[in-house]
Design a protein around this motif. Structure first.
Motif, PDB file in Angstrom:
ATOM      1  N   ILE A 231       0.853  -1.198   0.000  1.00 24.12           N
ATOM      2  CA  ILE A 231       0.000   0.000   0.000  1.00 24.12           C
ATOM      3  C   ILE A 231       0.886   1.245   0.000  1.00 24.12           C
ATOM      4  O   ILE A 231       0.697   2.164  -0.794  1.00 24.12           O
ATOM      5  CB  ILE A 231      -0.966  -0.002   1.203  1.00 24.12           C
ATOM      6  CG1 ILE A 231      -2.015  -1.103   1.020  1.00 24.12           C
ATOM      7  CG2 ILE A 231      -1.625   1.367   1.382  1.00 24.12           C
ATOM      8  CD1 ILE A 231      -2.880  -1.351   2.244  1.00 24.12           C
ATOM      9  N   TYR A 232       1.874   1.273   0.896  1.00 27.06           N
ATOM     10  CA  TYR A 232       2.764   2.427   0.983  1.00 27.06           C
ATOM     11  C   TYR A 232       3.507   2.643  -0.340  1.00 27.06           C
ATOM     12  O   TYR A 232       3.564   3.772  -0.857  1.00 27.06           O
ATOM     13  CB  TYR A 232       3.764   2.254   2.133  1.00 27.06           C
ATOM     14  CG  TYR A 232       4.696   3.423   2.253  1.00 27.06           C
ATOM     15  CD1 TYR A 232       4.263   4.603   2.858  1.00 27.06           C
ATOM     16  CD2 TYR A 232       5.976   3.383   1.725  1.00 27.06           C
ATOM     17  CE1 TYR A 232       5.103   5.705   2.939  1.00 27.06           C
ATOM     18  CE2 TYR A 232       6.818   4.477   1.810  1.00 27.06           C
ATOM     19  CZ  TYR A 232       6.378   5.636   2.413  1.00 27.06           C
ATOM     20  OH  TYR A 232       7.204   6.725   2.486  1.00 27.06           O
ATOM     21  N   ASN A 233       4.053   1.571  -0.898  1.00 25.51           N
ATOM     22  CA  ASN A 233       4.829   1.706  -2.133  1.00 25.51           C
ATOM     23  C   ASN A 233       3.974   2.144  -3.314  1.00 25.51           C
ATOM     24  O   ASN A 233       4.488   2.770  -4.249  1.00 25.51           O
ATOM     25  CB  ASN A 233       5.591   0.421  -2.446  1.00 25.51           C
ATOM     26  CG  ASN A 233       6.887   0.334  -1.662  1.00 25.51           C
ATOM     27  OD1 ASN A 233       7.478   1.350  -1.287  1.00 25.51           O
ATOM     28  ND2 ASN A 233       7.336  -0.879  -1.411  1.00 25.51           N
ATOM     29  N   HIS A 234       2.680   1.873  -3.288  1.00 26.14           N
ATOM     30  CA  HIS A 234       1.789   2.416  -4.330  1.00 26.14           C
ATOM     31  C   HIS A 234       1.886   3.943  -4.329  1.00 26.14           C
ATOM     32  O   HIS A 234       2.009   4.572  -5.382  1.00 26.14           O
ATOM     33  CB  HIS A 234       0.342   1.985  -4.094  1.00 26.14           C
ATOM     34  CG  HIS A 234      -0.626   2.774  -4.907  1.00 26.14           C
ATOM     35  ND1 HIS A 234      -0.918   2.480  -6.218  1.00 26.14           N
ATOM     36  CD2 HIS A 234      -1.327   3.898  -4.609  1.00 26.14           C
ATOM     37  CE1 HIS A 234      -1.769   3.365  -6.682  1.00 26.14           C
ATOM     38  NE2 HIS A 234      -2.035   4.242  -5.731  1.00 26.14           N
ATOM     39  N   PHE A 235       1.841   4.539  -3.141  1.00 25.65           N
ATOM     40  CA  PHE A 235       1.905   5.999  -3.036  1.00 25.65           C
ATOM     41  C   PHE A 235       3.290   6.527  -3.400  1.00 25.65           C
ATOM     42  O   PHE A 235       3.416   7.616  -3.953  1.00 25.65           O
ATOM     43  CB  PHE A 235       1.471   6.456  -1.643  1.00 25.65           C
ATOM     44  CG  PHE A 235       0.006   6.265  -1.409  1.00 25.65           C
ATOM     45  CD1 PHE A 235      -0.910   7.184  -1.894  1.00 25.65           C
ATOM     46  CD2 PHE A 235      -0.475   5.156  -0.751  1.00 25.65           C
ATOM     47  CE1 PHE A 235      -2.268   7.006  -1.718  1.00 25.65           C
ATOM     48  CE2 PHE A 235      -1.831   4.964  -0.558  1.00 25.65           C
ATOM     49  CZ  PHE A 235      -2.728   5.890  -1.049  1.00 25.65           C
ATOM     50  N   VAL A 236       4.326   5.742  -3.091  1.00 26.31           N
ATOM     51  CA  VAL A 236       5.686   6.125  -3.480  1.00 26.31           C
ATOM     52  C   VAL A 236       5.783   6.240  -4.997  1.00 26.31           C
ATOM     53  O   VAL A 236       6.303   7.219  -5.534  1.00 26.31           O
ATOM     54  CB  VAL A 236       6.725   5.102  -2.953  1.00 26.31           C
ATOM     55  CG1 VAL A 236       8.105   5.371  -3.549  1.00 26.31           C
ATOM     56  CG2 VAL A 236       6.784   5.119  -1.434  1.00 26.31           C
ATOM     57  N   MET A 237       5.255   5.249  -5.692  1.00 25.69           N
ATOM     58  CA  MET A 237       5.443   5.161  -7.140  1.00 25.69           C
ATOM     59  C   MET A 237       4.452   5.980  -7.967  1.00 25.69           C
ATOM     60  O   MET A 237       4.727   6.308  -9.107  1.00 25.69           O
ATOM     61  CB  MET A 237       5.363   3.696  -7.578  1.00 25.69           C
ATOM     62  CG  MET A 237       6.465   2.841  -6.978  1.00 25.69           C
ATOM     63  SD  MET A 237       8.126   3.501  -7.248  1.00 25.69           S
ATOM     64  CE  MET A 237       8.227   3.460  -9.026  1.00 25.69           C
ATOM     65  N   HIS A 238       3.307   6.336  -7.392  1.00 25.24           N
ATOM     66  CA  HIS A 238       2.253   6.964  -8.192  1.00 25.24           C
ATOM     67  C   HIS A 238       1.811   8.342  -7.716  1.00 25.24           C
ATOM     68  O   HIS A 238       0.955   8.954  -8.376  1.00 25.24           O
ATOM     69  CB  HIS A 238       1.031   6.044  -8.263  1.00 25.24           C
ATOM     70  CG  HIS A 238       1.342   4.705  -8.845  1.00 25.24           C
ATOM     71  ND1 HIS A 238       1.553   4.501 -10.197  1.00 25.24           N
ATOM     72  CD2 HIS A 238       1.517   3.500  -8.256  1.00 25.24           C
ATOM     73  CE1 HIS A 238       1.819   3.229 -10.410  1.00 25.24           C
ATOM     74  NE2 HIS A 238       1.817   2.604  -9.255  1.00 25.24           N
ATOM     75  N   THR A 239       2.347   8.818  -6.595  1.00 27.51           N
ATOM     76  CA  THR A 239       1.882  10.099  -6.055  1.00 27.51           C
ATOM     77  C   THR A 239       3.042  10.868  -5.431  1.00 27.51           C
ATOM     78  O   THR A 239       4.147  10.344  -5.260  1.00 27.51           O
ATOM     79  CB  THR A 239       0.805   9.900  -4.953  1.00 27.51           C
ATOM     80  OG1 THR A 239       1.445   9.422  -3.761  1.00 27.51           O
ATOM     81  CG2 THR A 239      -0.293   8.946  -5.389  1.00 27.51           C
ATOM     82  N   THR A 240       2.752  12.082  -5.033  1.00 25.57           N
ATOM     83  CA  THR A 240       3.711  12.880  -4.264  1.00 25.57           C
ATOM     84  C   THR A 240       3.384  12.834  -2.767  1.00 25.57           C
ATOM     85  O   THR A 240       3.961  13.590  -1.987  1.00 25.57           O
ATOM     86  CB  THR A 240       3.709  14.343  -4.749  1.00 25.57           C
ATOM     87  OG1 THR A 240       2.380  14.866  -4.657  1.00 25.57           O
ATOM     88  CG2 THR A 240       4.233  14.447  -6.168  1.00 25.57           C
ATOM     89  N   VAL A 241       2.486  11.944  -2.360  1.00 30.80           N
ATOM     90  CA  VAL A 241       2.119  11.802  -0.950  1.00 30.80           C
ATOM     91  C   VAL A 241       3.341  11.430  -0.118  1.00 30.80           C
ATOM     92  O   VAL A 241       3.553  11.954   0.967  1.00 30.80           O
ATOM     93  CB  VAL A 241       0.989  10.759  -0.796  1.00 30.80           C
ATOM     94  CG1 VAL A 241       0.792  10.356   0.649  1.00 30.80           C
ATOM     95  CG2 VAL A 241      -0.302  11.295  -1.392  1.00 30.80           C
TER      96      VAL A 241
END
Length: 165
Positions: free
Chosen positions: A21-31
Motif C-alpha cells: 500500500i505504501y509503495n503504491h503511493f511512493v510510485m504513483h503520487t507525491t504523498v
C-alpha cells in the motif's frame, strides 16, 4: 451497505501487505517523499518500534486489511516525549469513505491513554484529501515549508498540522 471499520495491533504477516500500500503511493503520487519503493527492512523499521508508546494499528474494513495508522516519535529528544507524529496510509480504493476520521479517533484515544499532549502530521501540500481529513478532525496548520522536496523534477512543499489532545 454499512462497512465495519476495525483496528488491531500490527502483526508481522501484515507488513508486506502494508508495504505494498505504501509503495503504491511512493510510485504513483507525491504523498510520500520516497522516490523509490522501500524495502521490507526499511518499511519494517518505519512501522515497528520497541517502545510500546509508539504503535502501528492495522485498519480492517469488513475483515479485510486496508491500511494502517500509527503514532511514532515526533523527535528523538526527551522534551518531545509528549508529542507524537501521526501517519495514515489507506488502500487507494478506501480514500473518502470516512476511514481516515475513524483512524484519527482511534490513534488519538491511544495517544491520550499513553500520555501524549500533542499530535502532529506532516503532509505534502498537494495531498488535499489528507489535509481535509486532518482539518475536519480539529487539526490546524502550524507550519508550511516551501520547496523542501524534489520528486519527478518538481519541487514540493510540506505542511504540518497539529492538534492538542
Amino acid at each position: 451497505m454499512i462497512q465495519e471499520i476495525q483496528f488491531r495491533d500490527l502483526e508481522e504477516a501484515d507488513i508486506p501487505l502494508l508495504m505494498d500500500i505504501y509503495n503504491h503511493f511512493v510510485m504513483h503520487t507525491t504523498v510520500s517523499f520516497h522516490t523509490e519503493p522501500v524495502t521490507l527492512d526499511e518499511f519494517t523499521d518505519s512501522v515497528v518500534h520497541p517502545n510500546p508508546r509508539y504503535k502501528t494499528f492495522v485498519i480492517m474494513l469488513d475483515g479485510s486489511l486496508q491500511g494502517y495508522v500509527q503514532v511514532m516519535p515526533h523527535k528523538k529528544k526527551q522534551a518531545y516525549a509528549t508529542s507524537g507524529e501521526v501517519t495514515i496510509y489507506l488502500h487507494p480504493e478506501c480514500v473518502g469513505k470516512g476511514i481516515g476520521t475513524a483512524a484519527l479517533q482511534h490513534i488519538e484515544a491511544f495517544a491520550k491513554e499513553n500520555g501524549y499532549h500533542v499530535l502532529v502530521s506532516t503532509i505534502c501540500s498537494e495531498n488535499s484529501p489528507s489535509i481535509r481529513s486532518f482539518t475536519k478532525n480539529g487539526y490546524f496548520q502550524c507550519a508550511h515549508f516551501r520547496e523542501v522536496g524534489l520528486k519527478w523534477g518538481k519541487f514540493l512543499d510540506i505542511v504540518t498540522y497539529q492538534k492538542i489532545i
